[in-house]
Design a protein around this motif. Structure first.
Motif, PDB file in Angstrom:
ATOM      1  N   UNK B  50       0.829  -1.204   0.000  1.00 27.84           N
ATOM      2  CA  UNK B  50       0.000   0.000   0.000  1.00 27.84           C
ATOM      3  C   UNK B  50       0.867   1.259   0.000  1.00 27.84           C
ATOM      4  N   UNK B  51       1.878   1.267   0.844  1.00 28.96           N
ATOM      5  CA  UNK B  51       2.741   2.453   0.922  1.00 28.96           C
ATOM      6  C   UNK B  51       3.500   2.636  -0.382  1.00 28.96           C
ATOM      7  N   UNK B  52       3.995   1.541  -0.934  1.00 24.48           N
ATOM      8  CA  UNK B  52       4.748   1.664  -2.179  1.00 24.48           C
ATOM      9  C   UNK B  52       3.859   2.218  -3.289  1.00 24.48           C
ATOM     10  N   UNK B  53       2.674   1.636  -3.438  1.00 22.46           N
ATOM     11  CA  UNK B  53       1.791   2.093  -4.509  1.00 22.46           C
ATOM     12  C   UNK B  53       1.416   3.562  -4.344  1.00 22.46           C
ATOM     13  N   UNK B  54       1.219   3.957  -3.113  1.00 16.26           N
ATOM     14  CA  UNK B  54       0.839   5.353  -2.864  1.00 16.26           C
ATOM     15  C   UNK B  54       2.010   6.301  -3.122  1.00 16.26           C
ATOM     16  N   UNK B  55       3.169   6.001  -2.557  1.00 14.97           N
ATOM     17  CA  UNK B  55       4.291   6.928  -2.677  1.00 14.97           C
ATOM     18  C   UNK B  55       4.897   6.959  -4.083  1.00 14.97           C
ATOM     19  N   UNK B  56       4.725   5.876  -4.805  1.00 14.51           N
ATOM     20  CA  UNK B  56       5.272   5.862  -6.158  1.00 14.51           C
ATOM     21  C   UNK B  56       4.448   6.674  -7.143  1.00 14.51           C
ATOM     22  N   UNK B  57       3.335   7.212  -6.663  1.00 13.13           N
ATOM     23  CA  UNK B  57       2.490   8.012  -7.552  1.00 13.13           C
ATOM     24  C   UNK B  57       3.021   9.416  -7.789  1.00 13.13           C
ATOM     25  N   UNK B  58       4.065   9.775  -7.055  1.00 15.32           N
ATOM     26  CA  UNK B  58       4.599  11.125  -7.207  1.00 15.32           C
ATOM     27  C   UNK B  58       5.103  11.343  -8.627  1.00 15.32           C
ATOM     28  N   UNK B  59       4.598  12.367  -9.269  1.00 19.15           N
ATOM     29  CA  UNK B  59       5.049  12.724 -10.609  1.00 19.15           C
ATOM     30  C   UNK B  59       5.694  14.103 -10.554  1.00 19.15           C
TER      31      UNK B  59
END
Ligand SMILES: [Zn+2]
Lengths: 209, 82
Positions: B50-59
């Motif tokens: 969950x944390x990875x998917x959320x934090x990797x959304x940074x563009x």
């Protein structure tokens, strides 16, 4: 988006670095292009601030330009970029707020005398789907990560978010493999606990309906 | 039989798949008798995802991208000025 590199990518990158060291500016553009998003993402997750992340990204890309001759190739190029990114992000953090005083130990699992779990553990792992990527969930996750002490946070970001290997994270942070593992484990335990209260509350909300 | 504390201490290596067979067996034996530890293991794993998917959304925002391009271009033309 992660730093786990297939072999060919790594070869290509090494070639680009050598070309740039030899004075080819187009190679620099390609390197900057490859790394821009990674540098920005990591520094944003550390500083949680767009201006800071922009400053850090600019600074790192300029440093790569100016200091490329000092890169010896003893460690991976990406490790070098990471270290510069972390240092620049830390400078930003230092100049600002004080770390929140959270004791990570208070949120570690607790056991009874016989070593058995003391608290009720709910399995919310199947119920996160509908919540993922909502603003509320994003806030909860970001806040939980903000509360992590810096040592644990950076290990978590490199290992679990960027997807680096334990060895590589150790190389970047100058930590032994067991030290990386133990910090990562603590970070995960802390975050699990923080997220549990949120997701458990959500499941009970759903049951009531 | 191992206790819950030992079980949680082994979680990291269990998920990595780096435990020896004997330890894996005793851990799985514990799971059979201890639903809370199964829930713990599943949510421990989920936490990372969950944390990875959320934090990797940074563009990188477009405005930032453009500003960076400009700075890099100026720097290439006149190195050392900013
Ligand atoms: Zn147990």
């Amino acid at each position: 988006m992660s730093f786990t590199q297939p072999k060919e990518d790594k070869k290509l990158e090494e070639a680009l670095v050598r070309e740039f060291q030899g004075g080819n500016l187009e190679a620099y553009d390609k390197i900057a292009d490859i790394y821009q998003k990674k540098i920005y993402g990591l520094s944003f997750n550390l500083t949680r601030n767009q201006m800071d992340a922009q400053d850090v990204t600019q600074e790192v890309l300029l440093t790569l330009f100016r200091k490329i001759h000092t890169f010896q190739g003893k460690s991976a190029f990406s490790s070098w970029v990471y270290r510069i990114t972390l240092n620049a992000s830390y400078m930003k953090l230092r100049s600002k707020k004080k770390e929140p005083n959270v004791s990570i130990d208070e949120l570690m699992p607790s056991f009874n005398g016989a070593g058995f779990q003391q608290e009720k553990i709910q399995d919310w792992s199947e119920n996160t789907e509908s919540l993922l990527f909502t603003n509320e969930t994003r806030d909860v996750i970001n806040k939980a990560i903000d509360l992590l002490p810096e040592k644990e946070k950076v290990v978590f970001l490199l290992r679990d978010v960027e997807g680096l290997s334990t060895e590589k994270a150790g190389e970047i942070l100058d930590l032994t493999v067991p030290a990386v593992k133990s910090r990562l484990h603590r970070a995960r335990l802390f975050l699990r606990k923080k997220l549990s209260s949120y997701f458990e509350e959500f499941s009970s909300r759903k049951v009531e309906k | 039989m191992i206790c819950c504390k030992e079980c949680l201490d082994l979680l990291y290596d269990y998920i990595e798949g780096s435990l020896d067979q004997e330890t894996t067996d005793s851990l799985e034996e514990h799971f059979q008798d201890c639903p809370p530890c199964i829930s713990f293991m599943k949510t421990y794993k989920s936490t990372t995802t969950i944390c990875r998917d959320t934090l990797n959304q940074v563009e990188v925002p477009d405005a930032v991208r453009e500003a960076l391009l400009k700075v890099l271009k100026e720097n290439k033309e006149h190195p050392g000025e900013n």
